[in-house]
Design a protein around this motif. Structure first.
Motif, PDB file in Angstrom:
ATOM      1  N   MET A   1       0.828  -1.200   0.000  1.00 27.41           N
ATOM      2  CA  MET A   1       0.000   0.000   0.000  1.00 27.41           C
ATOM      3  C   MET A   1       0.866   1.254   0.000  1.00 27.41           C
ATOM      4  O   MET A   1       0.630   2.196  -0.772  1.00 27.41           O
ATOM      5  N   TYR A   2       1.890   1.269   0.849  1.00 22.59           N
ATOM      6  CA  TYR A   2       2.798   2.419   0.897  1.00 22.59           C
ATOM      7  C   TYR A   2       3.530   2.596  -0.429  1.00 22.59           C
ATOM      8  O   TYR A   2       3.656   3.708  -0.941  1.00 22.59           O
ATOM      9  N   ARG A   3       4.007   1.501  -0.987  1.00 21.98           N
ATOM     10  CA  ARG A   3       4.771   1.580  -2.239  1.00 21.98           C
ATOM     11  C   ARG A   3       3.892   2.067  -3.384  1.00 21.98           C
ATOM     12  O   ARG A   3       4.322   2.897  -4.198  1.00 21.98           O
ATOM     13  N   GLU A   4       2.670   1.575  -3.465  1.00 20.25           N
ATOM     14  CA  GLU A   4       1.784   1.971  -4.555  1.00 20.25           C
ATOM     15  C   GLU A   4       1.330   3.421  -4.418  1.00 20.25           C
ATOM     16  O   GLU A   4       1.320   4.170  -5.401  1.00 20.25           O
ATOM     17  N   ALA A   5       0.957   3.812  -3.195  1.00 24.92           N
ATOM     18  CA  ALA A   5       0.370   5.142  -3.006  1.00 24.92           C
ATOM     19  C   ALA A   5       1.425   6.246  -2.945  1.00 24.92           C
ATOM     20  O   ALA A   5       1.299   7.260  -3.650  1.00 24.92           O
ATOM     21  N   PHE A   6       2.458   6.073  -2.143  1.00 28.63           N
ATOM     22  CA  PHE A   6       3.366   7.177  -1.864  1.00 28.63           C
ATOM     23  C   PHE A   6       4.648   7.139  -2.691  1.00 28.63           C
ATOM     24  O   PHE A   6       5.322   8.157  -2.810  1.00 28.63           O
ATOM     25  N   ARG A   7       4.986   5.994  -3.246  1.00 30.81           N
ATOM     26  CA  ARG A   7       6.147   5.931  -4.132  1.00 30.81           C
ATOM     27  C   ARG A   7       5.748   5.855  -5.594  1.00 30.81           C
ATOM     28  O   ARG A   7       6.425   6.412  -6.448  1.00 30.81           O
TER      29      ARG A   7
END
Length: 293
Positions: free
Chosen positions: A251-257
């Motif tokens: 989720m972090y990788r898809e949304a914020f990166r």
């Protein structure tokens, strides 16, 4: 009028908390669900409704399947380790030991440390270097003549190894739960079983164990909830590694990166429903049991 007089002052007292809870929790949960139904990317808010397309893509994505498998392994190792170690500590403390208050504080201390700090320390303990600079578990196992990479953050058992620090951090909390349950068992029941000729093992198995079921259920729900949303510990030990990635990290990788906010919101919504499937039935059962009393 009588009902208003009875509940009015209490509702007025907690109303600021209710407003804050509704705004900063439930409103943003709904907003996140709304974003998951769009194609929002980057800083551009796209309100174009795409339905369940984000969820369909996720369930067809092998990366998401791999992360779910990693999460399942992490959850099983984390819960089993925390429960077994916490129960063992509680049984030892229940027997009465010298310095019990100090030992309780020591066992509970890891829970007071943030998962980021715990992850940094355990990243050193799980160091996979070889040679003169070897540290942590590699060094200890090497001195014992054991050469294995199960604890190596790059091995196929990496996510299971990363669950060990989480279990270490929460085992003291589980100990406190079980110890409270053990101390809540009336001594008269234990004495009656001993008078009937039951050994100490049978006393714990046939008398104490059934009374610990509510404590066990509470610990299971709490630990499962923590495991589903664990992010900082895994990030501190092995960030951006597919062998240790879970849906929270995806989720972090898809949304914020990657800037795919719709996709990240879909993953967050799935995690929210996963946690709800654990917590809501338990809360409903607890409330129903309290009303029955």
């Amino acid at each position: 009028m009588r009902g208003i007089r009875k509940w009015g002052p209490g509702l007025l007292l907690v109303s600021p908390s209710l407003v804050a809870l509704g705004l900063f929790v439930y409103f943003f949960i709904g907003w996140n669900a709304k974003v998951s139904l769009t194609e929002s990317r980057g800083y551009v808010i796209d309100d174009r409704f795409v339905g369940l397309q984000q969820y369909k893509r996720l369930f067809a994505d092998e990366t998401f399947h791999n992360d779910v498998r990693n999460l399942a392994i992490f959850t099983v190792v984390f819960i089993c380790g925390s429960l077994l170690f916490g129960l063992a500590l509680a049984l030892l403390m229940d027997k009465g030991v010298r310095g019990e208050n100090a030992l309780r504080s020591i066992y509970l201390f890891p829970m007071a440390i943030s998962f980021i700090a715990t992850g940094i320390v355990w990243r050193w303990l799980l160091n996979s270097d070889t040679g003169a600079g070897t540290t942590g578990l590699n060094d200890v196992l090497g001195l014992a003549g054991i050469h294995s990479d199960w604890h190596n953050a790059q091995s196929k058992w990496a996510v299971a190894a990363i669950a060990l620090p989480a279990g270490w951090a929460l085992s003291g909390y589980v100990m406190a739960l079980f110890l409270a349950g053990l101390r809540g068992v009336p001594e008269e029941l234990r004495e009656a079983a001993r008078v009937d000729g039951a050994s100490e093992t049978k006393v714990y198995w046939h008398v104490v164990r059934p009374l610990l079921l509510p404590v066990l259920m509470s610990a299971l729900v709490i630990l499962a909830h923590i495991s589903l949303k664990t992010f900082d510990l895994i990030w501190a030990i092995a960030p951006l590694d597919p062998r240790t990635e879970t849906p929270a990290l995806l989720m972090y990788r898809e949304a914020f990166r990657g800037g795919f906010y719709g996709r990240g919101a879909a993953i967050a919504t799935i995690l929210f429903f996963g946690i709800s499937l654990l917590a809501v039935p338990y809360i409903w059962y607890t409330m129903r049991k309290e009303r029955g009393r």
